[in-house]
Enzyme design. Structure first.
Site, PDB file in Angstrom:
ATOM      1  N   ASP A 225       0.853  -1.182   0.000  1.00 47.92           N
ATOM      2  CA  ASP A 225       0.000   0.000   0.000  1.00 47.92           C
ATOM      3  C   ASP A 225       0.896   1.242   0.000  1.00 47.92           C
ATOM      4  OD1 ASP A 225      -3.044   0.850   0.737  1.00 47.92           O
ATOM      5  OD2 ASP A 225      -1.596   2.215   1.694  1.00 47.92           O
ATOM      6  N   ASN A 233      -3.063  12.867  -2.937  1.00 47.23           N
ATOM      7  CA  ASN A 233      -4.233  13.290  -3.712  1.00 47.23           C
ATOM      8  C   ASN A 233      -4.757  14.643  -3.245  1.00 47.23           C
ATOM      9  OD1 ASN A 233      -4.617  11.330  -5.687  1.00 47.23           O
ATOM     10  ND2 ASN A 233      -5.736   9.956  -4.311  1.00 47.23           N
ATOM     11  N   ASP A 242      -2.725   9.788  -9.838  1.00 50.08           N
ATOM     12  CA  ASP A 242      -2.749   8.737 -10.865  1.00 50.08           C
ATOM     13  C   ASP A 242      -1.359   8.497 -11.436  1.00 50.08           C
ATOM     14  OD1 ASP A 242      -5.440   8.418 -10.511  1.00 50.08           O
ATOM     15  OD2 ASP A 242      -6.029   9.560 -12.298  1.00 50.08           O
ATOM     16  N   GLU A 268      -4.959   2.351  -3.857  1.00 52.85           N
ATOM     17  CA  GLU A 268      -3.502   2.484  -3.872  1.00 52.85           C
ATOM     18  C   GLU A 268      -2.814   1.184  -3.446  1.00 52.85           C
ATOM     19  OE1 GLU A 268      -4.758   4.255   0.182  1.00 52.85           O
ATOM     20  OE2 GLU A 268      -5.604   3.946  -1.802  1.00 52.85           O
TER      21      GLU A 268
END
Length: 346
Positions: A225, A233, A242, A268
């Site tokens: 992760d 973000n 992204d 993620e």
């Protein structure tokens, strides 16, 4: 080289090899015929050359085109020779056999070329044979001569024309089926591919795990992760997030061992399905993956790290339990400070 090309090469090779002794026997037992006496040795040498090149893996497409062009020219000349040289009635057996070779050649055209070009070349063969026959028989049939030969000529031409249409129809159907098959394969691949990273998605990974569950011993599942991804973000925007996901996927993919499978599990989170006899070697490989993410800064965001949870499969284990242990190991890696690899206890 794919399986279909190998199979075609094998069929062509043995077809040419079997044709060589047949041509030699014809040349030996019928030397009195000028066409056979002078041109068959040349055609035999060409067949030997094609067999040699097929055996030594020369480019298949060029051999196919050369064989078709040479064979078409050779038997068109042969047809013209027997139409115009000697007694037509005595020659008709050779003419009829040449028409059958032309029919075989039409089949070969549709094997080698697409439907459109196969149709064009087949019609060209049909027109050439028709022109030769009409030029030879047209004036004589008007005088009442060679009527049986003319009827046989018409039957042969009708057979070639019918074959042209039939083969074209079959080729169109074949092309449509091939297109449908490609679309099915594309849909299958798209359904199992993450559109952002291009990696296998959760469905593809689940299928791999299901298959791998038949042999749990030596199976490792790694969940990773990206650390603080929500902050990336929030601070830089989802477009930058992204790009981070794609770059993480790229780095992991470039560093995987042969046989390992990487995919995006969701959000993620990524998954790697690995096999190994040594726990130490597997953990060392996962550690290298962690370093590949953390060592080099990412564009726009700088340093990025990831936490890894590793679970080892055992005989009698289940995929559900394996995933649960990998998830707990990942949580432990997060709890202990992130940017680390944790192995789940057995």
């Amino acid at each position: 080289m794919d399986w279909a090309s190998n199979r075609k090469r094998t069929v062509y090779f043995w077809g040419v090899v079997l044709a060589i002794p047949v041509l030699i026997l014809i040349w030996i037992f019928r030397p009195e015929e000028g066409f056979i006496h002078w041109l068959y040795p040349l055609f035999i040498l060409l067949c030997v050359s094609w067999a040699w090149r097929l055996f030594h893996k020369a480019k298949l497409e060029s051999i196919e085109r050369e064989v078709v062009a040479t064979t078409a020219a050779f038997f068109t000349i042969k047809l013209g020779y027997y139409f115009f040289w000697g007694d037509l009635t005595k020659n008709w057996v050779e003419i009829e056999s040449t028409y059958w070779v032309m029919a075989f050649l039409m089949i070969l055209l549709y094997i080698i070329f697409d439907a459109r070009r196969g149709l064009i070349y087949s019609l060209a063969l049909f027109v050439m044979t028709l022109a030769l026959g009409l030029f030879r028989l047209g004036s004589e049939i008007a005088l009442g001569q060679h009527r049986e030969e003319f009827l046989a000529f018409v039957r042969s031409e009708m057979r070639l024309f019918a074959m042209t249409g039939l083969l074209y129809t079959l080729a169109i159907i074949k092309d449509q089926l091939a297109d449908a098959h490609r679309q099915v394969l594309q849909m299958h691949a798209l359904a199992r591919t993450d559109p952002l990273t291009g990696l296998p998605n959760r469905l593809a990974l689940s299928e791999v795990l299901e298959e791998a569950s038949q042999h749990m011993f030596g199976l490792y599942v790694v969940l990773l992760d990206i650390d603080h991804f929500k902050q990336i973000n929030d601070r830089y925007g989802h477009d930058v997030g992204d790009q981070v996901l794609k770059e993480v996927g790229r780095r992991l993919r470039s560093s995987l061992r042969k046989g390992d499978m990487l995919g995006r599990w969701g959000g993620e989170e990524f998954m790697i399905v690995m096999r190994g006899e040594s726990q130490h070697d597997v953990l060392a490989a996962v550690e290298r993956l962690r370093e590949d993410i953390a060592f080099w800064p990412f564009d726009q965001v700088g340093a990025v790290s990831a936490s890894f949870g590793v679970a080892e499969g055992h005989i009698g284990d289940s995929i559900h339990n394996l995933l649960e242990r990998a998830d707990k190991a990942l949580y432990q890696a997060k709890h202990l400070g992130r940017n680390r690899v944790e192995l789940s206890p057995a």
